[in-house]
Design a protein around this motif. Structure first.
Motif, PDB file in Angstrom:
ATOM      1  N   GLU A   1       0.848  -1.196   0.000  1.00  0.00           N
ATOM      2  CA  GLU A   1       0.000   0.000   0.000  1.00  0.00           C
ATOM      3  C   GLU A   1       0.879   1.240   0.000  1.00  0.00           C
ATOM      4  OE1 GLU A   1      -3.324   0.429  -0.061  1.00  0.00           O
ATOM      5  OE2 GLU A   1      -3.760  -1.717  -0.133  1.00  0.00           O
ATOM      6  N   GLN A   2       0.541   2.208  -0.856  1.00  0.00           N
ATOM      7  CA  GLN A   2       1.308   3.447  -0.924  1.00  0.00           C
ATOM      8  C   GLN A   2       0.459   4.541  -1.557  1.00  0.00           C
ATOM      9  OE1 GLN A   2       4.318   3.403  -4.358  1.00  0.00           O
ATOM     10  NE2 GLN A   2       4.127   1.228  -3.844  1.00  0.00           N
ATOM     11  N   ASP A   3       0.985   5.754  -1.486  1.00  0.00           N
ATOM     12  CA  ASP A   3       0.343   6.902  -2.114  1.00  0.00           C
ATOM     13  C   ASP A   3       1.203   7.375  -3.268  1.00  0.00           C
ATOM     14  OD1 ASP A   3      -1.951   7.231  -0.459  1.00  0.00           O
ATOM     15  OD2 ASP A   3      -0.690   8.134   1.082  1.00  0.00           O
ATOM     16  N   ALA A   4       0.559   7.657  -4.402  1.00  0.00           N
ATOM     17  CA  ALA A   4       1.242   8.312  -5.517  1.00  0.00           C
ATOM     18  C   ALA A   4       1.306   9.793  -5.169  1.00  0.00           C
ATOM     19  CB  ALA A   4       0.482   8.093  -6.812  1.00  0.00           C
ATOM     20  N   LEU A   5       2.498  10.384  -5.272  1.00  0.00           N
ATOM     21  CA  LEU A   5       2.716  11.774  -4.875  1.00  0.00           C
ATOM     22  C   LEU A   5       2.697  12.710  -6.077  1.00  0.00           C
ATOM     23  CD1 LEU A   5       5.694  11.235  -2.382  1.00  0.00           C
ATOM     24  CD2 LEU A   5       3.229  11.077  -1.932  1.00  0.00           C
ATOM     25  N   ALA A   6       2.327  13.964  -5.831  1.00  0.00           N
ATOM     26  CA  ALA A   6       2.369  14.983  -6.875  1.00  0.00           C
ATOM     27  C   ALA A   6       3.824  15.218  -7.274  1.00  0.00           C
ATOM     28  CB  ALA A   6       1.742  16.283  -6.382  1.00  0.00           C
ATOM     29  N   PRO A   7       4.142  15.142  -8.573  1.00  0.00           N
ATOM     30  CA  PRO A   7       5.526  15.332  -9.021  1.00  0.00           C
ATOM     31  C   PRO A   7       5.955  16.801  -9.047  1.00  0.00           C
ATOM     32  CG  PRO A   7       4.108  14.899 -10.882  1.00  0.00           C
ATOM     33  CD  PRO A   7       3.252  14.760  -9.656  1.00  0.00           C
ATOM     34  N   ILE A   8       4.984  17.712  -9.128  1.00  0.00           N
ATOM     35  CA  ILE A   8       5.247  19.153  -9.128  1.00  0.00           C
ATOM     36  C   ILE A   8       4.122  19.840  -8.357  1.00  0.00           C
ATOM     37  CG2 ILE A   8       6.474  19.156 -11.359  1.00  0.00           C
ATOM     38  CD1 ILE A   8       3.868  20.294 -12.641  1.00  0.00           C
ATOM     39  N   ALA A   9       4.344  21.083  -7.996  1.00  0.00           N
ATOM     40  CA  ALA A   9       3.275  21.900  -7.408  1.00  0.00           C
ATOM     41  C   ALA A   9       2.427  22.432  -8.551  1.00  0.00           C
ATOM     42  CB  ALA A   9       3.865  23.052  -6.608  1.00  0.00           C
ATOM     43  N   GLY A  10       1.127  22.554  -8.302  1.00  0.00           N
ATOM     44  CA  GLY A  10       0.263  23.084  -9.350  1.00  0.00           C
ATOM     45  C   GLY A  10      -1.184  22.731  -9.107  1.00  0.00           C
ATOM     46  N   THR A  11      -1.922  22.649 -10.194  1.00  0.00           N
ATOM     47  CA  THR A  11      -3.356  22.376 -10.146  1.00  0.00           C
ATOM     48  C   THR A  11      -3.644  21.024 -10.776  1.00  0.00           C
ATOM     49  OG1 THR A  11      -3.815  24.737 -10.327  1.00  0.00           O
ATOM     50  CG2 THR A  11      -5.635  23.247 -10.817  1.00  0.00           C
ATOM     51  N   VAL A  12      -4.510  20.253 -10.129  1.00  0.00           N
ATOM     52  CA  VAL A  12      -4.932  18.970 -10.678  1.00  0.00           C
ATOM     53  C   VAL A  12      -5.912  19.275 -11.821  1.00  0.00           C
ATOM     54  CG1 VAL A  12      -6.078  16.767 -10.206  1.00  0.00           C
ATOM     55  CG2 VAL A  12      -4.715  17.881  -8.407  1.00  0.00           C
ATOM     56  N   VAL A  13      -5.455  19.095 -13.064  1.00  0.00           N
ATOM     57  CA  VAL A  13      -6.301  19.427 -14.213  1.00  0.00           C
ATOM     58  C   VAL A  13      -7.009  18.208 -14.795  1.00  0.00           C
ATOM     59  CG1 VAL A  13      -5.083  21.546 -14.830  1.00  0.00           C
ATOM     60  CG2 VAL A  13      -4.334  19.380 -15.812  1.00  0.00           C
ATOM     61  N   THR A  14      -6.461  17.041 -14.554  1.00  0.00           N
ATOM     62  CA  THR A  14      -7.095  15.793 -14.953  1.00  0.00           C
ATOM     63  C   THR A  14      -6.939  14.828 -13.795  1.00  0.00           C
ATOM     64  OG1 THR A  14      -6.489  16.150 -17.270  1.00  0.00           O
ATOM     65  CG2 THR A  14      -7.099  13.910 -16.658  1.00  0.00           C
ATOM     66  N   LEU A  15      -8.014  14.108 -13.473  1.00  0.00           N
ATOM     67  CA  LEU A  15      -7.948  13.172 -12.351  1.00  0.00           C
ATOM     68  C   LEU A  15      -8.822  11.958 -12.627  1.00  0.00           C
ATOM     69  CD1 LEU A  15      -6.907  12.631  -9.438  1.00  0.00           C
ATOM     70  CD2 LEU A  15      -8.982  13.770  -8.619  1.00  0.00           C
ATOM     71  N   HIS A  16      -8.181  10.803 -12.633  1.00  0.00           N
ATOM     72  CA  HIS A  16      -8.851   9.508 -12.745  1.00  0.00           C
ATOM     73  C   HIS A  16      -8.317   8.659 -11.591  1.00  0.00           C
ATOM     74  CE1 HIS A  16     -10.224  10.480 -16.804  1.00  0.00           C
ATOM     75  NE2 HIS A  16      -8.997  10.893 -17.072  1.00  0.00           N
ATOM     76  N   PRO A  17      -8.980   7.572 -11.244  1.00  0.00           N
ATOM     77  CA  PRO A  17      -8.438   6.733 -10.172  1.00  0.00           C
ATOM     78  C   PRO A  17      -7.021   6.227 -10.466  1.00  0.00           C
ATOM     79  CG  PRO A  17     -10.712   6.141 -10.609  1.00  0.00           C
ATOM     80  CD  PRO A  17     -10.299   7.116 -11.684  1.00  0.00           C
ATOM     81  N   HIS A  18      -6.687   6.029 -11.750  1.00  0.00           N
ATOM     82  CA  HIS A  18      -5.411   5.433 -12.150  1.00  0.00           C
ATOM     83  C   HIS A  18      -4.422   6.428 -12.763  1.00  0.00           C
ATOM     84  CE1 HIS A  18      -7.878   5.668 -15.716  1.00  0.00           C
ATOM     85  NE2 HIS A  18      -6.744   5.704 -16.384  1.00  0.00           N
ATOM     86  N   ALA A  19      -4.782   7.691 -12.872  1.00  0.00           N
ATOM     87  CA  ALA A  19      -3.915   8.658 -13.550  1.00  0.00           C
ATOM     88  C   ALA A  19      -4.293  10.084 -13.189  1.00  0.00           C
ATOM     89  CB  ALA A  19      -4.009   8.476 -15.068  1.00  0.00           C
TER      90      ALA A  19
END
Length: 150
Positions: free
Chosen positions: A41-59
């Protein structure tokens, strides 16, 4: 202006050409590098600071203030899992900081379902020569520099 892109997961760096999906392997959406994540179990982290413009469970795609967008795809063909095994921690339109947990998942569950758990990290619409410091192998740590985008 350079953008440091951090790894969304801990694991081993994999050249994009070795990703088992032609869209990523041929850098059709942009250059980058992939991470073969550790299990558990782990969390995928944001690679940069910014705004989430696209969000799917897998991407997801994060757009920085400079307009640069980074795509992170958790596994290959994982859209077929229809969100099962993925937990969203953010919403589309949310402003995030680099290193912030965005999606909870377990690469072992992805592998057990018959999919590759490799995580492509793509500099969207970037020129191939605009990335530096791309690892060709070896360990990478979540939240630490993966490459620099000039």
């Amino acid at each position: 202006m350079s953008t440091t892109v951090a790894s969304p997961a801990t694991g081993a760096a994999v050249p994009m050409a070795d990703v088992p999906d032609p869209v990523f392997a041929q850098s059709m959406v942009g250059p980058g590098v992939a991470v073969e994540p550790e299990g558990g179990e782990q969390d995928a982290l944001a690679p940069i600071a910014g705004t989430v413009v696209t969000l799917h469970p897998h991407a997801f795609v994060i757009a920085g203030e400079d307009g640069k967008g980074v795509l992170v795809h958790l596994g290959i063909d994982t859209v077929k899992q229809q969100g099962e095994g993925f937990t969203l921690h953010v919403v589309k339109g949310e402003t995030v900081r680099a290193g912030q947990p965005l999606i909870g998942w377990n690469p072992e569950t992805v592998r057990a379902a018959g999919y590759s758990a490799v995580v492509p990290v793509v500099a969207l619409d970037a020129q191939a020569g605009s990335l530096s410091g791309l690892p060709t192998g070896g360990p990478v740590v979540a939240g630490e520099q993966l490459f620099v985008w000039d």
